[in-house]
Design an enzyme around this catalytic site. Structure first.
Site: not given
Length: 412
Positions: A131-132, A183, A187, A225, A289
């Site tokens: 992720d991210d 994603h 965020h 989250y 991540h």
């Protein structure tokens, strides 16, 4: 009579004959023909590249959302789930409604629905995802994946704002064969957003990724989250055809800090060991991540252990035996079906200079159903790159001249 016409006369006839074709080809923007064309992706190397998208770091303003996306939203029968309120990292609902009941079904309370991807089938299958991204450490991670021949075995859930600020990193992942997924744009806690804001967060991220991946439309998204409920699920699925991807184990790599008593590289790796070096055989879909050096270090340490213990890594799509993208099969080189985000066909317009216009689905488009059972609008034709094909299509002018010359040869 045609036998007495000169070659030049026939050529002139061809030129004149071409005029009506060209006039009919130059259709108005709102005609069915123009609606069949894919949007032309902006050049990531151009100085105005970022102007084609909302600004990074915050939820896109509703005014930037293509009308076609909003029109699609208006057709969706959403469940009666209210917008949640941010509350210290745990969104809450009005009147203290139970977020874990079947009506709301928030994953914050570990509620899942059948369509959510949670644990992959098969023994010792590790659905690898990060992720991210893209971030400053993404190049190092991508190098490691390439060195171990597993670039195509990883799904990258990317943040839209990061995508447009680091497009070259995305292109590296694409070229290596990485699987791209959504994603969100900035965020946020998605259940705290309005319906229109949810559309903007998802749609613009899909568009940015598609523009850098040959028009391939992402098919999967992971809520930041893990904040998702039935309202947000419905928007993701019914407006954009997105499959919601959760996780069955949180590595907590995102929480690593130097503070005593908190998560450390060593403690995260110790937990990781219990998952990949023990007797577990059930598939894994971990929360990992590409956030900083610590998260990359954890993966690079644990991957050899997992392989040594018989685990096979696959990207999320392959782990669940599904297609990679909404309009393409498996891989970043498969043929792309002519369509665009939310089944629309549009032309890129800088968002900071004029209103972004997205056409509705053309009448001559066909309705198809993807592997997730979501009906999407897809143009009847299939081209590996329709924008290339359109740009390189022989004009009717040229075709008419060729026909005239051929006719002259026959008649003389």
């Amino acid at each position: 009579m045609y036998g007495h016409l000169s070659l030049s006369a026939l050529s002139l006839f061809a030129v004149v004959a071409a005029a009506p074709f060209r006039e009919s080809w130059l259709q108005p923007r709102d005609s069915p023909v123009s609606q069949l064309f894919r949007r032309t992706a902006p050049d990531p190397n151009s100085n105005d590249y970022m102007s084609y998208y909302p600004g990074p770091g915050s939820t896109p303003n509703v005014s930037t959302i293509p009308q076609a996306w909003l029109d699609k939203l208006a057709t969706v029968n959403l469940p009666n789930v209210p917008v949640a309120t941010p509350d210290g990292g745990r969104p809450t609902y009005p009147n203290n409604e139970d977020d874990g009941d079947s009506t709301i079904c928030s994953f914050t309370d570990q509620c899942r629905v059948e369509d959510d991807l949670y644990s992959p089938p098969g023994e010792k299958i590790w659905a690898l995802s990060f992720d991210d991204g893209p971030t400053d450490v993404s190049p190092a991670l991508y190098d490691y994946l390439a060195q171990n021949n597993i670039s195509s075995s990883a799904t990258h859930f990317m943040i839209g704002g990061n995508v447009i600020t680091s497009p070259q990193s995305v292109l590296v992942a694409v070229k290596a064969g990485g699987h791209l997924a959504v994603h969100t744009w900035s965020h946020p806690y998605m259940t705290t957003l309005t319906n229109e804001q949810v559309v903007g967060e998802l749609g613009w991220t899909m568009q940015a990724l598609s523009d850098l991946n040959g028009g391939r439309i992402p098919m999967y998204w992971r809520p930041p989250y893990g904040d998702v409920d039935n309202r947000v699920r419905a928007i993701a699925k019914e407006v954009f055809g997105l499959v919601t991807v959760l996780w069955d184990s949180d590595t907590n790599d995102w929480a690593i800090t130097d503070e005593p008593g908190q998560y450390s590289v060593a403690s995260v790796e110790a937990y990781f060991d219990t998952l990949v070096t023990g007797n577990r055989t059930q598939g894994l879909l971990l929360l990992e991540h590409e956030l900083d050096n610590n998260t990359v270090e954890v993966f690079e340490t644990e991957y050899p252990k997992a392989v040594g213990n018989g685990w096979t890594v696959k990207n999320v799509a392959d782990a669940f035996n599904m297609e990679w993208y909404l309009n393409s099969g498996k891989g970043n080189n498969d043929v792309v079906t002519t369509m665009s985000v939310a089944g629309t066909l549009t032309t890129a317009t800088p968002t900071n200079t004029s209103t972004y216009v997205a056409s509705s689905t053309a009448a001559s488009s066909a309705s198809v159903t993807d592997s997730a059972g979501v009906s999407i609008a897809s143009a009847a034709s299939s081209e590996a790159s329709s924008s290339w094909a359109i740009a390189n299509r022989p004009s009717h002018f040229v075709i008419a001249i060729a026909c005239g010359l051929a006719l002259a040869a026959i008649m003389v």
